[in-house]
Design an enzyme around this catalytic site. Sequence first.
Site, PDB file in Angstrom:
ATOM      1  N   ARG A 191      -3.831   8.592  17.126  1.00 57.09           N
ATOM      2  CA  ARG A 191      -3.187   7.321  17.488  1.00 57.09           C
ATOM      3  C   ARG A 191      -2.901   7.242  18.980  1.00 57.09           C
ATOM      4  O   ARG A 191      -2.605   6.177  19.501  1.00 57.09           O
ATOM      5  CB  ARG A 191      -1.933   7.058  16.666  1.00 57.09           C
ATOM      6  CG  ARG A 191      -0.913   8.154  16.715  1.00 57.09           C
ATOM      7  CD  ARG A 191       0.368   7.678  16.118  1.00 57.09           C
ATOM      8  NE  ARG A 191       1.104   6.895  17.099  1.00 57.09           N
ATOM      9  CZ  ARG A 191       2.192   6.232  16.836  1.00 57.09           C
ATOM     10  NH1 ARG A 191       2.657   6.201  15.622  1.00 57.09           N
ATOM     11  NH2 ARG A 191       2.833   5.599  17.779  1.00 57.09           N
ATOM     12  N   ARG A 225       3.993  -3.422  17.572  1.00 65.50           N
ATOM     13  CA  ARG A 225       4.836  -3.078  16.442  1.00 65.50           C
ATOM     14  C   ARG A 225       5.486  -4.381  16.005  1.00 65.50           C
ATOM     15  O   ARG A 225       6.613  -4.678  16.346  1.00 65.50           O
ATOM     16  CB  ARG A 225       5.885  -2.061  16.888  1.00 65.50           C
ATOM     17  CG  ARG A 225       6.593  -1.372  15.761  1.00 65.50           C
ATOM     18  CD  ARG A 225       7.658  -0.458  16.312  1.00 65.50           C
ATOM     19  NE  ARG A 225       7.107   0.744  16.937  1.00 65.50           N
ATOM     20  CZ  ARG A 225       6.646   1.787  16.258  1.00 65.50           C
ATOM     21  NH1 ARG A 225       6.637   1.775  14.948  1.00 65.50           N
ATOM     22  NH2 ARG A 225       6.194   2.844  16.894  1.00 65.50           N
ATOM     23  N   LYS A 267       7.251  -0.744   7.182  1.00 68.86           N
ATOM     24  CA  LYS A 267       7.188   0.513   6.434  1.00 68.86           C
ATOM     25  C   LYS A 267       8.526   0.725   5.759  1.00 68.86           C
ATOM     26  O   LYS A 267       9.581   0.486   6.339  1.00 68.86           O
ATOM     27  CB  LYS A 267       6.820   1.684   7.352  1.00 68.86           C
ATOM     28  CG  LYS A 267       7.737   1.887   8.540  1.00 68.86           C
ATOM     29  CD  LYS A 267       7.240   3.032   9.413  1.00 68.86           C
ATOM     30  CE  LYS A 267       8.012   3.051  10.717  1.00 68.86           C
ATOM     31  NZ  LYS A 267       7.475   3.974  11.696  1.00 68.86           N
ATOM     32  N   PHE A 325      -7.419   2.261   5.455  1.00 68.95           N
ATOM     33  CA  PHE A 325      -6.704   1.072   4.990  1.00 68.95           C
ATOM     34  C   PHE A 325      -6.996  -0.179   5.806  1.00 68.95           C
ATOM     35  O   PHE A 325      -6.485  -1.245   5.513  1.00 68.95           O
ATOM     36  CB  PHE A 325      -5.195   1.322   4.896  1.00 68.95           C
ATOM     37  CG  PHE A 325      -4.565   1.898   6.145  1.00 68.95           C
ATOM     38  CD1 PHE A 325      -4.444   1.134   7.283  1.00 68.95           C
ATOM     39  CD2 PHE A 325      -4.083   3.200   6.145  1.00 68.95           C
ATOM     40  CE1 PHE A 325      -3.847   1.650   8.405  1.00 68.95           C
ATOM     41  CE2 PHE A 325      -3.490   3.738   7.268  1.00 68.95           C
ATOM     42  CZ  PHE A 325      -3.367   2.955   8.418  1.00 68.95           C
ATOM     43  N   GLU A 351       0.842  -1.194   0.000  1.00 64.19           N
ATOM     44  CA  GLU A 351       0.000   0.000   0.000  1.00 64.19           C
ATOM     45  C   GLU A 351       0.876   1.242   0.000  1.00 64.19           C
ATOM     46  O   GLU A 351       2.023   1.192   0.426  1.00 64.19           O
ATOM     47  CB  GLU A 351      -0.850   0.059   1.285  1.00 64.19           C
ATOM     48  CG  GLU A 351      -2.035  -0.859   1.300  1.00 64.19           C
ATOM     49  CD  GLU A 351      -2.697  -0.858   2.669  1.00 64.19           C
ATOM     50  OE1 GLU A 351      -1.976  -0.799   3.689  1.00 64.19           O
ATOM     51  OE2 GLU A 351      -3.924  -0.923   2.718  1.00 64.19           O
ATOM     52  N   LYS A 371       2.308   4.499   1.562  1.00 62.85           N
ATOM     53  CA  LYS A 371       2.478   5.027   2.920  1.00 62.85           C
ATOM     54  C   LYS A 371       2.197   6.524   2.861  1.00 62.85           C
ATOM     55  O   LYS A 371       2.925   7.279   2.259  1.00 62.85           O
ATOM     56  CB  LYS A 371       3.889   4.776   3.436  1.00 62.85           C
ATOM     57  CG  LYS A 371       4.067   5.275   4.860  1.00 62.85           C
ATOM     58  CD  LYS A 371       5.399   4.906   5.440  1.00 62.85           C
ATOM     59  CE  LYS A 371       5.483   5.203   6.927  1.00 62.85           C
ATOM     60  NZ  LYS A 371       4.681   6.324   7.412  1.00 62.85           N
TER      61      LYS A 371
END
Lengths: 247, 562
Positions: free
Chosen positions: B283, B425, B431, B352, B251, B253
């Site tokens: 977040r 994480r 990423k 997303f 996807e 970023k």
Amino acid sequence: MFQAIVSASTLRDALDSVSVLVDECKIRLNEDELAIRAVDPANVGMVDLTLDAAAFESYEADGGVIGVNLSRLEDIAGMANTGDLVHLELDEETRKLHIQIEGLSYTLALIDPDSIRQEPDIPDLDLPATIVVEGTHLDRGIKAADMVSDHIGLRVDEADETFHIEAEGDTDDVDLELGRDDLIDLSAGPADSLFSLDYLKDMNKAIPSDAEVTVELGEEFPVKLHYEFGEGMGHVTYMLAPRIQSD
Amino acid sequence: MEFAAFTDRAASIEAEAADLEIVALLAEMFQMAGPDLPVVARFVQGRVFPAWQSATLDVGPRLCYDAISRAAGPNVTADDVERKLAETGEIGTVAASYEFGGQQGLAAFGSGETTELTVAEVDETLRSLAAAAGSGSQDRKVDTLFGLFNRCSPEEARYLARIVLSEMRIGVGEGAVRDAIAEAFEVPTENVERALQVSNDYGRVAGIARDEGVGGLDATGLEVGRPVQAMLAQAGTVTDALDEWDDAAVETKYDGARVQIHRKVDGDAEPASQSTDISVYSRNMEDVTDALPEIVDFVAESVDVPAILDGEVVAVDDAGDPLPFQEVLRRFRRKHDVARMREEVTLRLHAFDCLHADGDDLLEEPLATRHDRLSAVVDDEAAVSTLLRSADPDEIAVFEADALEAGHEGIMLKDPDSTYSPGNRGKHWLKRKPDVETLDLVVTGAEWGEGRRAQFLGTFLLSARDENGTFETLGKVATGITDEELATLTERLEPEIVAQEGREVEIRPSTVFEVGYEEIQRSPTYSSGYALRFPRFLSVREDKAPESADTLSRVERLAERQ
């Protein structure tokens, strides 16, 4: 039901005496008087206020209780000039208070009385000394004490028949001595207690300088301060718990 | 539970160094907490409210010092308290050094009896602080806190002060609380962990573990309107991805701000778009709904079933091309002038992921399924991220080039079979940014500048969290900051100063810097055991709280990989 007309200055005096201790309070709309009793969040200072039906231009009530945000209500009362009349009417349906001042209408949302801190029981105190003093003397003593300390001593010298407002700071001391001639009345007894100025200063703010203040005092006991406003038809009693005298 | 019993136990936990012993002590405390269990499970972490709630006590350090000084009297001032704090460096120690209780209460003279403080009473009183608002509310808050301190023994005062300022510091991290819940009520840690992930409320999960056991934990689901932590990505490469998985979900970023959107549908509203029961969270699970009206409008229009969406809000220019992250922040968390800023900065949503759709929790579903549900739920293709499934590095490289060309930050590589794990994480999301990694570090100290910059804080001490939530220092940054930024930073950090010695000040962890660097080196100079080589200031991470700054273990991983 509740419907009343009152002078703006009487209403403001009443609200000010309570708002120095709490932000919200319950108002009891009794048949013959309006009554408020509240204690501060730390349970140290208390106010007991009644405003007789006769203090109003007109007064009709049947014993209900409403909860109000005091600063909001004070702001509204502040919109009136001293001579203005304030019309108050409770809408039972919507639980809102309609307030009218010289063409200005304000609808105040009320607070659920059950959500407000419970009113305290008044401690039943038999205090040995009673001093009646002018508000202006009390104000002078408190101002002087505030210059040196955050605490204030109230004491009666039985032998000399004098009333002392005193304060001890880290370096400086203050003592205001009031004799029989300075006082309106004195019934001497063993009396010597220490209080937090934070509270006493706030209470003093609400006391009119021309009021006669009846001070009831004991040894290491709460003090009671009583005064009247609204041409003698409003009655306020403050009660303040002492600090332990360390030495 | 009496507050004194709580603080006694908190003190034994603080004195204990071994992790297993800490968990055992915590478990014992949970077992004896009775009806106060939820509160105790929050208090040990210095929390009054569960993590998902935006409510805070709204009590600044100064207000707390005021209350302490009043309870400590006579003639102790808030400045005295601050001076003591500068000497000892810790508010609990300062609070415990005074003899409280000099002020008597009216109850001592009436029929009412003076009673010991209880955990429930402390909790209720602190919650009332959060509720207080209005002109006189600061004074009233001081009165209320003063009333609590006045009834405290030195040991009680120590922990009360720390809870009030959210600095519990007894060595209890989230993992310890999780393990203690499992140990105390004999339930598997994994089930506790899962319930914590979906509910974000240690107090509630502790209660469920005790009262309803494993069944209750497993039945704990997402609730639309109660945010959960976002799943996070680590840095990685296409090779990393294709080595691990059969194929990758690729996807764009986006260089925006992460949002979690909760869409409730009021059954009475016809059509559903008339119902605007929508909340948007950052977040950090902060409620940012009011700052982003067009996102709310968009979701009201295009989503008509209850849903929880994960996505990124991006600022775009008139041509629809993405603008830098800083532009989004001009809108985020804004309370005033929302309408005017809406004119200046246009925002667009890129959803997303989908955590919940029309009654179904989707956390356990594979990414590919969640993305299908997302496409079905959002009635606007442009707002749903394009997902490329590919095992071909060249095809992914083209996708990446296109993303960069379009002005985006890079690409995300995701394991199409992976579940959604809130707050983790993990290695399921990678990423890939073309530039070097940066670190998000917490400012825990600073130095006043010299000469022309004497009135500004100039050099900033940076720290990373270890797993207990303690901040360990890692370096100082002084370059990359303009004079204008120095002034803003000083204004912002000065109220957070907790202690000062010479030109050096200690700062309450509150602000997160994004910092670039050349290399991470092993070094005995700083408490983390690492030091940054050539650190440079990039920006303040307005969207990050100290708790979500980078951890020491990430620093370690980066150090290993270089």
